[in-house]
Motif scaffolding. Structure first.
Motif, short mmCIF file in Angstrom:
data_model
loop_
_atom_site.label_atom_id
_atom_site.label_comp_id
_atom_site.label_asym_id
_atom_site.label_seq_id
_atom_site.Cartn_x
_atom_site.Cartn_y
_atom_site.Cartn_z
N VAL A 106 3.01 -0.67 -6.51
CA VAL A 106 3.51 0.77 -6.83
C VAL A 106 4.75 0.75 -7.91
N LEU A 107 4.37 0.97 -9.06
CA LEU A 107 5.21 0.97 -10.31
C LEU A 107 5.75 2.22 -10.43
N ASP A 108 7.10 2.39 -10.15
CA ASP A 108 7.76 3.50 -9.60
C ASP A 108 9.31 3.38 -10.03
N THR A 109 10.12 4.07 -8.97
CA THR A 109 11.55 4.10 -9.13
C THR A 109 11.98 2.81 -8.17
N GLY A 110 11.25 1.95 -7.67
CA GLY A 110 11.74 1.02 -6.90
C GLY A 110 11.11 1.30 -5.34
N LEU A 111 12.08 0.82 -4.55
CA LEU A 111 11.72 1.08 -3.15
C LEU A 111 12.95 0.82 -2.16
N SER B 158 11.94 -5.80 -10.71
CA SER B 158 12.52 -4.63 -11.50
C SER B 158 12.24 -4.93 -12.95
N VAL B 159 11.81 -4.16 -13.84
CA VAL B 159 11.71 -4.61 -15.28
C VAL B 159 12.71 -3.72 -16.06
N VAL B 160 13.54 -3.18 -15.58
CA VAL B 160 14.34 -2.23 -16.23
C VAL B 160 15.92 -3.00 -16.24
N GLY C 206 13.97 -8.92 -16.37
CA GLY C 206 13.77 -8.46 -14.70
C GLY C 206 14.88 -8.75 -13.99
N THR C 207 14.61 -8.31 -12.60
CA THR C 207 15.62 -8.89 -11.63
C THR C 207 14.79 -8.59 -10.40
N PRO C 208 15.27 -9.32 -9.19
CA PRO C 208 14.60 -8.75 -7.84
C PRO C 208 15.17 -7.55 -7.15
N ILE D 296 2.59 -3.49 0.15
CA ILE D 296 3.04 -3.06 -0.99
C ILE D 296 3.97 -4.01 -1.72
N LEU D 297 3.47 -3.96 -3.00
CA LEU D 297 4.57 -4.79 -3.88
C LEU D 297 5.09 -3.85 -4.70
N PRO D 298 6.38 -3.42 -4.51
CA PRO D 298 7.15 -2.66 -5.61
C PRO D 298 7.42 -3.45 -6.88
N VAL D 299 7.29 -2.56 -8.16
CA VAL D 299 7.69 -2.72 -9.12
C VAL D 299 8.71 -1.64 -9.66
#
Length: 181
Positions: free
Chosen positions: A25-30, A96-98, A114-116, A151-154
């Motif tokens: 799920v490439l979005d705003t995190g989780l 997180s790639v931000v 990025g960061t976890p 679910i793998l959040p990105v």
């Protein structure tokens, strides 16, 4: 069908024995503590152990030590911080790639994009992940539409967009590490 369910989900019996699928799920995190999502997250125990040890070490180091010195000491103390070898250290549950793990140019973490950190300050990624894979039959909230899903959040969106988001291409996608490994 359950009252109000109008998308024609298969019955529980029809879903038994289905192969597990990972959905990024490439979005705003989780919100990884959400009770409807905790059990469906793609978690890597060895990476979670490394992250917990690193965060504990950094917390124990406190603000008295210089950030770079504390990072180096904690990395040495924890040992292998990328235990699955995929290029994303301590990627316990998603990535997180931000942002960056380190602002210290001397730290080995400064070379990592990025960061976890998966915190979903906007809530949208958590909402989307819930639609896809919220736990079924737990009596909490909703149930996801995809059975046997992890679910793998990105985290790719940090602030609310001011215009429509358009896909961007990667020149050599084969060069990117696989975050599911």
């Amino acid at each position: 069908k359950a009252p109000g369910e109008d998308i024609g989900l298969p019955t529980e019996a029809a879903m038994k024995g289905l192969k597990e699928v990972t959905v990024a799920v490439l979005d705003t995190g989780l919100d990884i503590t959400h009770p409807d999502l905790r059990g469906v997250l793609k978690a890597k125990s060895a990476e979670c152990d490394a992250l917990a040890a690193y965060l504990t070490c950094m917390s124990d180091a406190g603000t008295a030590a210089a950030a770079g010195d504390a990072e180096a000491k904690c990395i040495a103390k924890v040992g292998n911080i990328d235990r699955d070898g995929n290029g994303y250290p301590m990627d316990c549950v998603g990535w997180s790639v931000v942002s960056s793990l380190s602002v210290d140019e001397k730290s080995p973490l400064s070379r990592v994009l990025g960061t976890p950190d998966m915190d979903d300050d906007l809530g949208h990624g958590t909402h989307v992940a819930g639609i896809i894979g919220a736990e079924r039959g737990n009596g909490i909230g909703v149930q996801g539409v995809a059975p046997n899903v992890k679910i793998l959040p990105v985290l790719v969106i940090e602030t609310p967009p001011t215009s429509p988001i358009r896909p961007q291409s990667v020149e050599n996608p084969g060069d990117l590490p696989d975050p599911t490994e």
